[in-house]
Design an enzyme around this catalytic site. Sequence first.
Site, PDB file in Angstrom:
ATOM      1  N   CYS A 184       0.813  -1.212   0.000  1.00  0.00           N
ATOM      2  CA  CYS A 184       0.000   0.000   0.000  1.00  0.00           C
ATOM      3  C   CYS A 184       0.855   1.276   0.000  1.00  0.00           C
ATOM      4  O   CYS A 184       0.582   2.201  -0.754  1.00  0.00           O
ATOM      5  CB  CYS A 184      -0.973  -0.002   1.173  1.00  0.00           C
ATOM      6  SG  CYS A 184      -0.214  -0.343   2.765  1.00  0.00           S
ATOM      7  N   TYR A 185       1.873   1.319   0.848  1.00  0.00           N
ATOM      8  CA  TYR A 185       2.775   2.473   0.834  1.00  0.00           C
ATOM      9  C   TYR A 185       3.430   2.599  -0.532  1.00  0.00           C
ATOM     10  O   TYR A 185       3.601   3.700  -1.066  1.00  0.00           O
ATOM     11  CB  TYR A 185       3.887   2.292   1.868  1.00  0.00           C
ATOM     12  CG  TYR A 185       3.547   2.709   3.268  1.00  0.00           C
ATOM     13  CD1 TYR A 185       3.185   4.018   3.557  1.00  0.00           C
ATOM     14  CD2 TYR A 185       3.631   1.809   4.317  1.00  0.00           C
ATOM     15  CE1 TYR A 185       2.911   4.408   4.858  1.00  0.00           C
ATOM     16  CE2 TYR A 185       3.357   2.197   5.623  1.00  0.00           C
ATOM     17  CZ  TYR A 185       2.995   3.496   5.894  1.00  0.00           C
ATOM     18  OH  TYR A 185       2.724   3.890   7.176  1.00  0.00           O
TER      19      TYR A 185
END
Lengths: 344, 344, 344, 344
Positions: A152-153
């Site tokens: 996600c990052y």
Amino acid sequence: MTDAPFKIAILGASGYTGAELVRLIANHPWMEIKALTADRKAGMTMAEVFPHLGHLDLPPLQRIEDLDFSALDLIFCALPHGATQELVSKLPETVKVVDLSADFRLRNPAEYKKWYGLDHTAVELQKTAVYGLPEFYRDEISGARLVANTGCYVATSLLALLPLLQAGVIDPDDIVIDAKSGVSGAGRAAKEAMLFTEVSEGFSAYGVGGHRHMGELDQEFSKAAGRPVLCAFTPHLIPINRAIFATIYVKGEADEIHQTLTAKYSGEPFIHVRAKGTVPRSHEVRGSNLCHIGVVADRRPGRSIVISTLDNLMKGASGQALQNANLMLGLPETMGLEAAPLFP
Amino acid sequence: MTDAPFKIAILGASGYTGAELVRLIANHPWMEIKALTADRKAGMTMAEVFPHLGHLDLPPLQRIEDLDFSALDLIFCALPHGATQELVSKLPETVKVVDLSADFRLRNPAEYKKWYGLDHTAVELQKTAVYGLPEFYRDEISGARLVANTGCYVATSLLALLPLLQAGVIDPDDIVIDAKSGVSGAGRAAKEAMLFTEVSEGFSAYGVGGHRHMGELDQEFSKAAGRPVLCAFTPHLIPINRAIFATIYVKGEADEIHQTLTAKYSGEPFIHVRAKGTVPRSHEVRGSNLCHIGVVADRRPGRSIVISTLDNLMKGASGQALQNANLMLGLPETMGLEAAPLFP
Amino acid sequence: MTDAPFKIAILGASGYTGAELVRLIANHPWMEIKALTADRKAGMTMAEVFPHLGHLDLPPLQRIEDLDFSALDLIFCALPHGATQELVSKLPETVKVVDLSADFRLRNPAEYKKWYGLDHTAVELQKTAVYGLPEFYRDEISGARLVANTGCYVATSLLALLPLLQAGVIDPDDIVIDAKSGVSGAGRAAKEAMLFTEVSEGFSAYGVGGHRHMGELDQEFSKAAGRPVLCAFTPHLIPINRAIFATIYVKGEADEIHQTLTAKYSGEPFIHVRAKGTVPRSHEVRGSNLCHIGVVADRRPGRSIVISTLDNLMKGASGQALQNANLMLGLPETMGLEAAPLFP
Amino acid sequence: MTDAPFKIAILGASGYTGAELVRLIANHPWMEIKALTADRKAGMTMAEVFPHLGHLDLPPLQRIEDLDFSALDLIFCALPHGATQELVSKLPETVKVVDLSADFRLRNPAEYKKWYGLDHTAVELQKTAVYGLPEFYRDEISGARLVANTGCYVATSLLALLPLLQAGVIDPDDIVIDAKSGVSGAGRAAKEAMLFTEVSEGFSAYGVGGHRHMGELDQEFSKAAGRPVLCAFTPHLIPINRAIFATIYVKGEADEIHQTLTAKYSGEPFIHVRAKGTVPRSHEVRGSNLCHIGVVADRRPGRSIVISTLDNLMKGASGQALQNANLMLGLPETMGLEAAPLFP
């Protein structure tokens, strides 16, 4: 496309990314959930584990060992890091796999060992895996059997910076990514640090100076730049459920950066470049598969600030996974992912 | 010290910083609140405006025009920017002033006009004002009649970086301050953007590329470095009530940075440098006058990450103001400020 | 009072009520923390367990077995239910005890077994215990060796209703208590249900129809009414850290109720009855030892709504405990408890 | 159904219920948004007012006066109370109307005046209005031109209690509704009381003893019971964005209550009665059109506790409105409303 819906299983359905996949696929016109697995919670119904899904007609949670993979078209693996490699090695070739763990993201097994502390046990399989970022690997994903869904990052950062590194409009040696995440990224395991009382009304950084997602960032940034790239990256915890919000400091002209991003994403359904000089708020993408990006000139000449935000459970995990699965199954890429953000 | 408590007034008591001053001074053994002012809410009791202070015996809110300044030893001005200059010019010389606005922070009137859009109307008075950061201007504050309390973002950043710029252990040309604030910094005025529904479950940046606090940062950083310093600075809004949390990226060795900060703050009651490699959470200072600072080596050689956090209403505003007032009145600097943080 | 401060130990200092006691006593002029215990975290410093207390000079956490009780004047027991009875039985008679658990609250051992599932192992000791609600048992507490601190839900309800039942101005057979609690009441143990993601942006009830605190409510309500009282009581979880907020529906005239409460609490330092027709918000007492009570007439004739709120870690637990300890040691009752609420 | 989608306008699109309607209808296969109105924000694009809807192709905000109603099939009125009556009186008969305000909910104009302080200016029109609670007025809604959408508190309460009053299994004279709402119910107007800092980390009651929704409750409860019903009703504010959560205390047997509700709602797509003895959490319906109801026996014999929860912007407002519109247009009732709750 066949006449009948594709038969889908979700492995690791008792976590938040698993539940999010169920939520999305429940309304997907061309997919049918045939099986759900959970380890400790096998034998329970999904309604017991996630009452918000209790109105749906879903198969009970079972153990992976009891699954009949031959009847499945595609599985989503939302298992802990390390658990997927062995499993996928044993699956029938006919089953397509979208893996939401980090197990197949890193091309270099040494990098995997460095960041995850484990020997990679499926190195050959790794070579066939496609990196699951559709905006950059769409064709490869469409033909892939195994897709490694992005972290996600990392998705948030790559969507902002890959076009800029590819086009050479920013200095690869001067990138600072100050990233912030909602709490659902930490999963549903009971940990003191993730208690309401420990998180709410506060803000904190973690993994400062060294965080697992760096390996993935390095790999994709370096590939895009055609040379090694080592950025600063600091993750923080925001007391909210859903979001990744990255404030990125780069050396490069804001006009050129904005134009490069706008051109790259003009036809993309999920990536929206905001008007120059304006920036998105994380809640403007919550619950959707959208990623919003804004560009502002820094007051320091020749420097810019790029802000990128998405919902960590959607474009940062399960939404992205479904987007990949649509591609792998020859379905319209946005199918089941059209919901607008939920605000407020 | 006299035998009797010092007579205090708080101007602008209907805002959050005003209420915080009342909260603090209510238990201060050597100060007595003699007057409270508010503009639109004049005539109301403090209990009506802030029921959480309803158990205290306080004077009613009145208009500034109706105040008898001759009976006061010290006033706290928590008025909007621009309102304080004219007022202070007319006060009896015997009244000491701690100003929480930005009106007297910038030594250069041109900078004031640039960032606040107003001509400075008390330029002579400005020359006598002392910048209210006790850890760096303690002696001057002790002898001052007029102290310009630091801004909350600025205090957080200066406490982390001034010793490093003074000692020359970081590169003044390569500073990125990614700063985050709780919502109380926006005050109590009714604005759509600060509604619960607009802020909660979200994260956003504002003033990207240009923010009023930059003038104050530039002034103090440049003074400490002995040359012009222009940093990157991006403020964000955290959906919590109280905190400033700054993640600062610098070029410099972590060991040297940590040692410099530790040495500088070894005797300071409110500044705590955490063990090397560890970083504070914002809720570990909430409700107190503490500032916690942590230092971690970046994985990029020769670079470091410094994290600094404080409570924006305390060390970032009213707590700092009381610390300054204690110094100005010859009282122990920590008097009334000893409360430990409220957690959770 | 002696010349030297009283020597205090806190047993169970690694939980939230323990940390709150440390926070309060750290600034108490007549108490000195000589020992802190924790079970699993023995050997750690308080700064490691609670960094927000890291600036204080505190003894390290040790095991109860290693404590020298003979050197202590008073101990606070913030241990799990069931653990305190055996311990207190073995202590030197010279050590006073404020117990924050439920172990000595219920006079009837059968009730204890019913609600807590354990046989009471210190029945004789129980007979000597005084119920720790100073506004109703002040004299007994002043002379007691062992005080059973009230539960947080119960304190909130008793402070609102005991005067009304004693005065006979409400019908004991028609009481509905709809109670809401902040999350810190659940403690610091890692539980899935208390994760940020499970609590935030939501509201829920628990223990509906049967909750442990009912035994304590029944005991005190019945005693006050002089006859058995069985109320409805439903606890809920608010996604905030600190508060008990009870909305109480009774049969009785609002005027009479308000007058009764006002008369009862006119001299009490911590109990504030709001002007008739107005009600408190929970954040108006946060961080303080205050309890605010409001009374409004229901539109149904002859019925009223009483709202009572306090901070569950303060007047609902540790603040109340310190108030009791002050009484037991002959100190001013409000010593160390004067801090005004922290708002926002 | 025609071949082409129905032409829809949303009046008052700059508020939260308006935005929620846009969000829902954007993905509705048989409706097309032809016009959006806003008063002060006329001339702006929806993307400017609500950036989370910026990826949709929407008409700009205009003034109501500039609308061509003849081209529309149905309008949603999300205007302030009092504004709708006059407007609807002037519309072409061919335009169907779902009104989300309170203007047409109360059959008795005297009640309207009592609670809203205004004379009803469209009394004849009021007589033709159907009360918009599909689970009880489905047939009437299907044939109606004007539907008065239920209030959010009221829908939550009616869904729990109407079947019980109709069946006579609870005592109409002994009903206590302790209701809690998320903040979005207060709308997007800038009010001090709804600032993040005033709401977060707190809990409060409002309208205690008298609240506008009581008229609507009385009307429907009395109709169902066949006699006047006057309940206790207290609204509270939860520091979350979305939810109504009602804890309802009734005289009646839990078994009978549970059976009555289960029978009534067995075929309903949006109302789910939880297994007996279990209760829902509000976040288990967030973002969906679902209402979950649970029943638990009170420990007081012959009494029960009913808990009912829904999303105030969905089943409490815009979702309900779309459900009504689907019925009015002859579409499947659940069209566009199938999304599962968003959790966490």
